[in-house]
Motif scaffolding. Structure first.
Motif, PDB file in Angstrom:
ATOM      1  N   SER A  78      34.918  30.891  41.824  1.00 15.56           N
ATOM      2  CA  SER A  78      34.574  32.297  41.607  1.00 15.56           C
ATOM      3  C   SER A  78      35.370  32.910  40.456  1.00 15.56           C
ATOM      4  N   ARG A  79      36.349  32.152  39.962  1.00 16.58           N
ATOM      5  CA  ARG A  79      37.209  32.571  38.860  1.00 16.58           C
ATOM      6  C   ARG A  79      38.070  33.790  39.199  1.00 16.58           C
ATOM      7  N   ILE A  80      38.353  33.982  40.484  1.00 12.55           N
ATOM      8  CA  ILE A  80      39.334  34.992  40.893  1.00 12.55           C
ATOM      9  C   ILE A  80      40.706  34.506  40.437  1.00 12.55           C
TER      10      ILE A  80
ATOM     11  N   GLU B  46      53.582  43.409  43.804  1.00 13.20           N
ATOM     12  CA  GLU B  46      53.416  44.553  44.710  1.00 13.20           C
ATOM     13  C   GLU B  46      51.949  44.945  44.880  1.00 13.20           C
ATOM     14  N   ARG B  47      51.081  44.364  44.069  1.00 16.06           N
ATOM     15  CA  ARG B  47      49.679  44.757  44.046  1.00 16.06           C
ATOM     16  C   ARG B  47      48.839  43.899  44.989  1.00 16.06           C
ATOM     17  N   GLN B  48      47.986  44.539  45.762  1.00 18.17           N
ATOM     18  CA  GLN B  48      47.057  43.836  46.655  1.00 18.17           C
ATOM     19  C   GLN B  48      45.635  44.089  46.187  1.00 18.17           C
ATOM     20  N   THR B  49      44.843  43.045  46.118  1.00 14.44           N
ATOM     21  CA  THR B  49      43.435  43.181  45.768  1.00 14.44           C
ATOM     22  C   THR B  49      42.614  42.598  46.900  1.00 14.44           C
TER      23      THR B  49
ATOM     24  N   VAL C  78      47.721  34.901  50.343  1.00 16.55           N
ATOM     25  CA  VAL C  78      46.278  35.069  50.507  1.00 16.55           C
ATOM     26  C   VAL C  78      45.971  35.234  51.990  1.00 16.55           C
ATOM     27  N   LEU C  79      45.204  36.280  52.311  1.00 15.09           N
ATOM     28  CA  LEU C  79      44.759  36.508  53.684  1.00 15.09           C
ATOM     29  C   LEU C  79      43.242  36.382  53.725  1.00 15.09           C
ATOM     30  N   VAL C  80      42.730  35.784  54.784  1.00 12.71           N
ATOM     31  CA  VAL C  80      41.287  35.729  55.024  1.00 12.71           C
ATOM     32  C   VAL C  80      41.052  36.461  56.331  1.00 12.71           C
ATOM     33  N   ASN C  81      40.303  37.548  56.263  1.00  7.08           N
ATOM     34  CA  ASN C  81      40.026  38.397  57.429  1.00  7.08           C
ATOM     35  C   ASN C  81      41.316  38.831  58.121  1.00  7.08           C
TER      36      ASN C  81
ATOM     37  N   THR D  23      42.222  38.930  50.863  1.00  5.67           N
ATOM     38  CA  THR D  23      43.246  39.821  50.324  1.00  5.67           C
ATOM     39  C   THR D  23      44.241  38.955  49.575  1.00  5.67           C
ATOM     40  N   ILE D  24      44.455  39.282  48.306  1.00  2.82           N
ATOM     41  CA  ILE D  24      45.363  38.509  47.470  1.00  2.82           C
ATOM     42  C   ILE D  24      46.497  39.415  47.020  1.00  2.82           C
ATOM     43  N   GLN D  25      47.728  38.951  47.239  1.00  2.00           N
ATOM     44  CA  GLN D  25      48.931  39.702  46.881  1.00  2.00           C
ATOM     45  C   GLN D  25      49.517  39.124  45.600  1.00  2.00           C
TER      46      GLN D  25
END
Length: 80
Positions: free
Chosen positions: A10-12, A53-56, A28-31, A48-50
């Motif tokens: 996905s090129r994330i 300090e930034r979370q996306t 990395v969190l999944v659900n 959720t990718i950390q």
């Protein structure tokens, strides 16, 4: 599909080895759960990718084995 492979396809994240390192370091969190590189992801999962300090937060819209760079954005949606 494996989490590390999905992040690369996905090129994330540009490289699978970097995606693997992110997952191994619990960034990395999944659900809402900490994910390993081998965690299976499916349509509708929330990633959720950390990074520092930034979370996306991303929602998985589709899963494909091979995709062109221009179409990679169609595999996910950015939520936050």
């Amino acid at each position: 599909m494996r989490l590390d492979k999905y992040l690369k396809v996905s090129r994330i994240i540009k490289r699978r080895s970097v995606a693997k390192d992110f997952a191994e370091n619990e960034r990395v969190l999944v659900n809402g759960r900490v994910a390993k590189p081998s965690t299976e992801v499916k349509k509708g999962d929330i990633l959720t990718i950390q990074v520092g300090e930034r979370q996306t937060v991303f929602e998985i819209l589709d899963i494909k084995e091979n995709v062109k760079a221009a179409e990679a954005k169609n595999l996910y949606r950015v939520l936050e």
